[in-house]
Design an enzyme around this catalytic site. Structure first.
Site, PDB file in Angstrom:
ATOM      1  N   CYS A   1      15.710  45.582  66.259  1.00 46.87           N
ATOM      2  CA  CYS A   1      15.399  46.472  67.283  1.00 46.87           C
ATOM      3  C   CYS A   1      14.285  47.273  66.818  1.00 46.87           C
ATOM      4  O   CYS A   1      13.287  46.582  66.988  1.00 46.87           O
ATOM      5  CB  CYS A   1      16.816  47.730  67.171  1.00 46.87           C
ATOM      6  SG  CYS A   1      16.651  48.869  68.565  1.00 46.87           S
TER       7      CYS A   1
ATOM      8  N   HIS B   1      21.992  44.827  67.646  1.00 42.71           N
ATOM      9  CA  HIS B   1      22.415  45.374  66.390  1.00 42.71           C
ATOM     10  C   HIS B   1      23.873  44.840  65.934  1.00 42.71           C
ATOM     11  O   HIS B   1      24.706  45.165  66.000  1.00 42.71           O
ATOM     12  CB  HIS B   1      22.543  46.793  66.278  1.00 42.71           C
ATOM     13  CG  HIS B   1      21.403  47.535  66.742  1.00 42.71           C
ATOM     14  ND1 HIS B   1      20.511  48.134  65.720  1.00 42.71           N
ATOM     15  CD2 HIS B   1      21.004  48.348  67.792  1.00 42.71           C
ATOM     16  CE1 HIS B   1      19.648  48.797  65.988  1.00 42.71           C
ATOM     17  NE2 HIS B   1      19.770  48.929  67.244  1.00 42.71           N
TER      18      HIS B   1
ATOM     19  N   GLU C   1      24.470  44.568  62.828  1.00 38.10           N
ATOM     20  CA  GLU C   1      24.972  45.458  61.709  1.00 38.10           C
ATOM     21  C   GLU C   1      26.168  46.814  62.427  1.00 38.10           C
ATOM     22  O   GLU C   1      26.514  47.529  61.438  1.00 38.10           O
ATOM     23  CB  GLU C   1      23.980  45.856  60.897  1.00 38.10           C
ATOM     24  CG  GLU C   1      23.180  47.151  61.273  1.00 38.10           C
ATOM     25  CD  GLU C   1      22.243  46.940  62.606  1.00 38.10           C
ATOM     26  OE1 GLU C   1      21.986  45.856  63.245  1.00 38.10           O
ATOM     27  OE2 GLU C   1      21.541  48.099  63.179  1.00 38.10           O
TER      28      GLU C   1
END
Lengths: 268, 980
Positions: A97, A222, A224
């Site tokens: 990002c 993302h 994560e």
């Protein structure tokens, strides 16, 4: 499934996803240090002690002057030779990002040659506002980052992820297999630029690219943020289906494969 | 004064946002063809100039060569008809300018000095032939006269030279000293000081309202007579801040009538919590209630979670973006300032504004001068401010709501809340406890002090009037705050470098330092040490300034070295501004002169007691008469399209709700993406527990029956969490009262009865309050288009926020209907309770019976629901609230993108049954195989309505009442904000 290689997860100045990124790596088998950029600049921490450099998500400098730009300037003005040395070694760099935006402004992707000029831009989303929603990603190349991944399903959350570059650059990125992930529909067919599957208007549905040498990856979404089954947007429906089929609930999501791939690289 | 000024303009070669931007302003009725945007950086230096090569280097760093072009000291070339440049007025926070300055400093290795800066501005190039009226509207939409400067040029005027460089430096006159103020005055003149402020000896003008009443001024007069001296202006301003309604909550603290001698707060809010905690004994979930910046409950054996909800109403009326931004980053500091510092992990929000499709002609001055901002501008500005605050700070914002009512046009309500997480202990030390000790240094951390927000606290205790000071408007700087938040919560706290911390909110240093001084027993402040944004501020201004992004800490002397080194390393400005003492006095010096020296006891407790008297307001209203149509299809669609019911998903997707990686159940749910009543977030990665959040408010019930209103708000907030599977005994509450005209006995009576409801609701459920806030004068006083005085008061508004700990998020339940064939139940009883309902509002009918919660029945039901969810018997659950049963059923179906075939019982008129807002009810869908077990749990309390399936929502009562395709319902549900 662990590695002794260590990751440096950058923090400071509005970077904000360092903790969950470190957790994802840890769960995949790689320890990391969260290091404030000023500690690198001051020499209190040394980049060469690490094998993976991560620019995690965030809003470095509030996205003022273009997302990732001010932070990229800080890296270029203060850490450039360390970064160049790191890139020359057998190391990996990941930008997620805001991290991808920083990599793009630094020219770490696509990095056709060692001059690393800026070749791509992540412009403001076509809708002109931040977009936070789950997207489906499909690998567009076979490389160390995408191995064994059929798809990822994770959030985007950015105001500037609208990938663009010149026609020549695009042709070269595609020809050399540097598109790592594209936005796709739920059935994994191409998004074809259509909102919301392609959430920002990115050229050729590009969600992430690697450098020419494959060792640097920039990714807008993302993984994560959806490490676990219960992080997935549609997990309640999946759960109800599994339950009625008498099957157990998984604890992890498919997105963990992405981090395992990184760990696998350092084990080999 | 800067000697060298350069202007760099940056524009996109192909602006990706052009279409959206143009469309947005066209949708406001401005017939422009295209609206281009150029980012402008004006660089002003005095110590050194930049060569053309250096300026090119700067231009390259401020832009992206792939998609942008820049020009240095040369106007952007383009085809357009008008140029409108919008920049900031002097002293307004300019975050982009600051970042540009830092980049230049970093690149050239020098620091900008005093009188040097980079200013950002936006140059809009308008294509299209606009009438003067349209141009005026455009200018009004692009800039806000309270914070922005606007310069316009036609294409001809722009010519080859472009726009003039503007450098909005702050210029203040000579340094002002502190002065004594004579209080030996007649009451009329004394009252004027309270109402309009101290007469400034230099300017001859009043300095702005102290909001001190005559009784309070007399107490101050007496105190200084006893001391045998006149008060200094610093002392008076400081007392006004500390004694303000905003800080001391006098209305909630004062005795009321004969039945509330200890005041509403102690009698209703605190007493409820005390009673519950006592009853719960060892199972008490509270860790810290009311005394700190947030309240806290136990999360697990290792962690606690905090919560605080604030309002930022008056500033948001004037500058909705800046007001809301300041609101959310401000309440983040209530988390950082809890105990020794909790990590902000979830933001929540709520907006009450006028209908954004209206433009009421209201003015702050006669002769149509100083108009209010239209509701849409306020709504969009507030939405944007909370979004930028949370997004830039890396705090997810999943939970929130919007509520529209014509009585919020003059004064909107902007609620902003934050949940924090922290370990319960570190190295054996409890982290929720803090104490400044005598000898500790007073350290101010974060941003510098300017004139921003002076009289902010007193200002929000006064109704908005034409003399509202412009300094009440401020813009937050989330990155400055993020920097100190990170270093405090993630580093300094666990290095044990400080003993106490609090945030600088209302009243600035005057409140934060004086508050912490109670921990040690006194303070000694050197005001001239405080770093300023610009020179020339008077001591009283420095002391009470509300410049944002600041914390005050107590750092032991032996640790100050290490503390300062760490702050410097993180690029966070920190300054020791004095010492905590045990003298019992608050002493402030400025350039060697004592400008304040008063007893801490008087400062905090010298406030004279008020006795409030109320006057009953009727709560019995006749049942209104109106007909019921045979078919309810049109009514259903109209109800789904009501602004208080329809989708506001554009907010949910604009707010990052996934950062920190804890998303479990978000703001929209199901494949049909319908907005949920509650959200669930993991805040500790390796725990299976999660934090549920929900909120309840029913402002339209207040005028009819404030007691029932409070019960309904509590119940809705609680029930939202019950539907996720959170047990009642893991839920705590927060109260936010936003009242109006709280000097009127009728309003106070409503307040009292709402507070009684708060006690009964909380004690009934066993859900303690952990924190709360009130804002008592949400009234707008101004003029209509004909200069007639107008007062618009918000409906008495009570927001109840619930926070609960889910024991196992994998067992949680979402709101969407899941599979064909699942059974649909409504659990709980439906009464003919339509007073204050969305249905009656839609019909334009007044009166009626406000729904009354049967709390004992609800409590039993919620316990059963927790058990049923734990056993996996529930496929989906959703609380019935605004709009009643039919709206809730439609939402569950839309979320699952699957129809329903339902039959409702007879015995009540069908529209009343389907649109009644009786509390305590949930819609539940159940797998056919779980039917028996589910019905066994609930018995007669669960009413089987039908089953899930098909692509229409069909409801019958003998005959078909409604049969609507999902597509039609979705279109209605998404229509009102489709263009946002």
């Amino acid at each position: 499934m662990t590695t002794t290689a260590k990751a440096l997860v950058m923090s400071g100045y509005g970077i904000n996803s360092e903790m969950e990124t470190a957790v994802a790596l840890m769960r995949a088998g790689m320890a990391s240090d969260i290091v404030h950029i000023n500690d690198l600049i001051a020499g209190e921490k040394t980049l060469s002690d690490y094998r993976l450099l991560v620019f995690p998500g965030g809003f470095s400098y509030g996205d003022d002057m273009g997302a990732g730009n001010a932070c990229a300037n800080r890296v270029r003005n203060n850490l450039w030779s360390d970064v160049e040395e790191f890139l020359a070694g057998d190391n990996l760099v990941l930008g997620i990002c805001n991290g991808f935006q920083i990599l793009a402004n630094l020219g770490l992707v696509p990095a056709f040659d060692e001059d690393r000029p800026r070749e791509i831009a992540l412009m403001p989303n076509r809708k002109g506002v931040l977009e936070c929603r789950f997207v489906t990603l499909k690998p567009a190349a076979e490389n160390l980052w995408t191995r064994g991944i059929t798809h990822l399903y994770c959030p985007v959350s950015h105001g500037e992820g609208n990938f663009t570059c010149s026609e020549e650059t695009l042709a070269r990125i595609e020809r050399e297999g540097m598109v790592a992930f594209r936005y796709v529909r739920d059935d994994l067919s191409p998004a074809g630029g259509e909102y919301p599957y392609n959430p920002n208007g990115a050229l050729a549905d590009i969600a992430g690219i690697t450098s020419a040498d494959g060792k640097v990856l920039g990714l807008m979404p993302h993984p994560e943020r959806a490490m676990e089954f219960v992080n997935l947007y549609d997990w309640p429906t999946r759960k109800e289906r599994l339950k009625r089929e008498g099957k157990p609930l998984p604890s992890e999501s498919m997105n963990m494969q992405f981090f395992r791939n990184i760990v696998a690289y350092f084990r080999e | 004064m800067a000697s060298y000024v350069h202007r760099i303009e940056v524009h996109y070669t192909h602006d990706p946002r052009l279409q959206t931007r143009t469309g947005r302003y066209r949708s406001l009725g401005i017939p422009l063809r295209e609206l281009h945007l150029v980012d402008v950086y004006t660089i002003a230096t005095s110590g050194r100039d930049f060569s053309p090569e250096e300026l090119s280097r700067i231009g390259a760093q401020l832009s992206n060569p792939i998609v942008q072009r820049y020009s240095v000291d040369r106007p952007t070339e383009a085809d357009f008809d008008y140029a409108i440049e919008v920049g900031f007025l002097p002293g307004v926070t300019d975050n982009v300018g600051t970042t540009a300055r830092q980049t230049i400093e970093d690149s050239f290795g020098f620091r900008f000095g005093e009188g040097e800066a980079v200013f950002s501005s936006q140059l809009y190039l308008v294509v299209g032939d606009l009438t003067p009226g349209s141009r005026e509207r455009l200018v009004a939409a692009l800039g806000n006269p309270l914070i922005n400067r606007v310069h316009e040029k036609s294409r001809e005027e722009y010519g080859e030279k472009g726009m003039e460089p503007v450098t909005p430096f702050v210029h203040l006159g000579d340094l002002q000293a502190a002065g004594a103020v004579d209080l030996d005055l007649f009451d009329a003149e004394l009252a004027r000081i309270g109402k309009e402020g101290i007469l400034d000896p230099v300017t001859g003008e009043r300095r702005g309202p102290l909001a001190l009443d005559l009784a309070q001024l007399h107490a101050i007069q007496d105190y200084f007579r006893r001391l045998g001296r006149k008060p200094m202006d610093v002392e008076l301003e400081s007392l006004a801040q500390t004694w303000s309604e905003h800080c001391k909550h006098t209305i909630f603290a004062s005795p009321m009538d004969d039945d509330v001698p200890r005041g509403l707060y102690k009698t209703c809010i605190q007493a409820a919590t005390n009673t519950i905690r006592k009853d719960r004994g060892e199972n008490d979930i509270c860790v810290s209630v009311f005394t700190d910046n947030s309240g806290a409950i136990i999360f697990d054996d290792e962690h606690l979670v905090t919560c605080k909800v604030e309002t930022h109403n008056s500033p948001s009326a004037l500058d909705p973006f800046g007001g809301a931004l300041t609101g959310i980053v401000g309440v983040n500091r209530d988390t950082i300032g809890f105990g020794l510092g909790a990590k902000p992990c979830i933001n929540i929000y709520g907006f009450c504004t006028g209908d954004p499709d209206t433009e009421p002609p209201l003015f702050r001055a006669r002769n149509r001068e100083n108009p209010i901002l239209p509701p849409r501008r306020i709504f969009e500005g507030a939405v944007s401010g909370v979004g930028v605050g949370g997004n830039c700070s890396g705090i997810p914002t999943p939970q929130g709501w919007c509520y529209f009512h014509d009585r919020y046009v003059g004064k909107p309500l902007v609620f902003a809340g934050t949940v924090g997480v922290m370990p319960r202990a570190h190295d054996g030390k409890l982290l929720h406890e803090k104490q400044a000790l005598p000898g500790d240094l007073i350290v101010m951390v974060g941003g510098r002090v300017g004139k921003d927000g002076i009289h902010g606290a007193t200002f929000s205790s006064e109704a908005l009037d034409p003399e509202s000071p412009v300094t009440a408007v401020q813009i937050g700087d989330p990155i400055t705050q993020k920097k100190f938040s990170d270093v405090i919560v993630k580093e300094a706290r666990d290095l044990d470098l400080y003993r106490s911390i609090t945030d600088n909110g209302a009243g600035g240093l005057s409140c934060s330092v004086a508050e912490m001084a109670r921990e040690s027993g006194g303070c000694h402040v050197l005001l001239d040490r405080v770093p300023l944004k610009y020179p020339g501020m008077a001591p009283w201004e420095i002391w009470i300034s509300e410049s944002q992004e600041r914390m005050t800490l107590a750092v032991p002397e032996e640790k100050i070295g290490a503390f300062m080194v760490l702050m410097r390393k993180r690029d966070v400005e920190a300054t020791a501004i004095g010492t905590f003492t045990d003298t019992g006095r608050c002493v402030v010096k400025y350039n060697g002169e004592t400008v304040m020296d008063i007893d801490l006891d008087f400062l905090h407790d010298g406030l004279p007691e008020k006795h409030l008297v109320t006057e009953p307001v009727t709560t019995a209203y006749p049942e209104p008469e109106f007909g019921c149509p045979d078919r309810l299809d049109d009514l259903l669609l109209a109800m789904l399209a009501r602004k208080n019911i329809c989708s506001k998903e554009f907010i949910s997707t604009r707010y990052d709700h996934t950062v920190q990686g804890g998303h479990v159940l978000g703001p929209v749910q199901g494949s049909g993406r319908v907005q949920a009543a509650a959200t669930l977030t993991k805040v500790v990665p390796d725990s299976t527990k999660g934090v549920g959040l929900s909120q309840g408010l029913f402002p339209t019930y207040s005028e009819l029956d404030p007691y029932r209103m409070a019960l309904a708000a509590i119940d809705a907030a609680v029930r939202g969490l019950i539907a996720l599977g959170i047990p009642l005994d893991a839920i705590a509450l927060l109260d936010n009262f936003c009242w109006c005209s709280s000097d009127e006995p009728g309003r106070l009576w409503q307040l009292k009865h709402a507070a009684f409801g708060c006690y009964d609701g909380a004690v009934g459920f066993g859900t303690p309050y952990i924190s709360g806030k009130d804002s008592m004068f949400n009234d707008f006083s101004g003029f209509d288009a004909d200069s007639n005085p107008v007062k618009v008061s918000v409906p008495p508004t009570l927001l109840i926020t619930s926070i609960g700990v889910h024991p196992d998020v994998t067992a949680a339940v979402s709101m969407d209907a899941k599979f064909e064939g699942d059974l649909v139940y409504v659990v709980g009883e439906t009464g003919e309770e339509l007073g204050g309902s969305e249905y009656l509002a839609h019909l334009g009918v007044e009166g009626g019976t406000v729904p009354l919660l049967d709390i004992e029945a609800a409590k039993v039901r919620y316990g059963r629901m927790t058990g049923a969810i734990e056993r996996g018997l529930v496929a989906s659950a959703f609380p019935v609230t605004h709009g009643g049963l039919l709206v809730a059923l439609a939402k569950v179906a839309l979320a699952g993108e699957i129809g329903m075939d339902l039959a409702i019982p007879g015995g009540m008129r069908s529209d009343r049954y389907l649109f009644s807002e009786s509390p305590g009810r949930l819609i539940v869908t159940v797998a056919p195989g779980d039917r028996e077990a589910f019905e066994e749990v609930f018995g007669g309390d669960a009413h089987l309505l039908g089953h899930v399936g098909g692509t229409t929502l069909r409801v019958s009562a003998g005959e078909v009442l409604v049969e609507q395709p999902l597509a039609a319902m979705e279109a209605a549900y998404r229509a009102p904000f489709g263009g946002y």
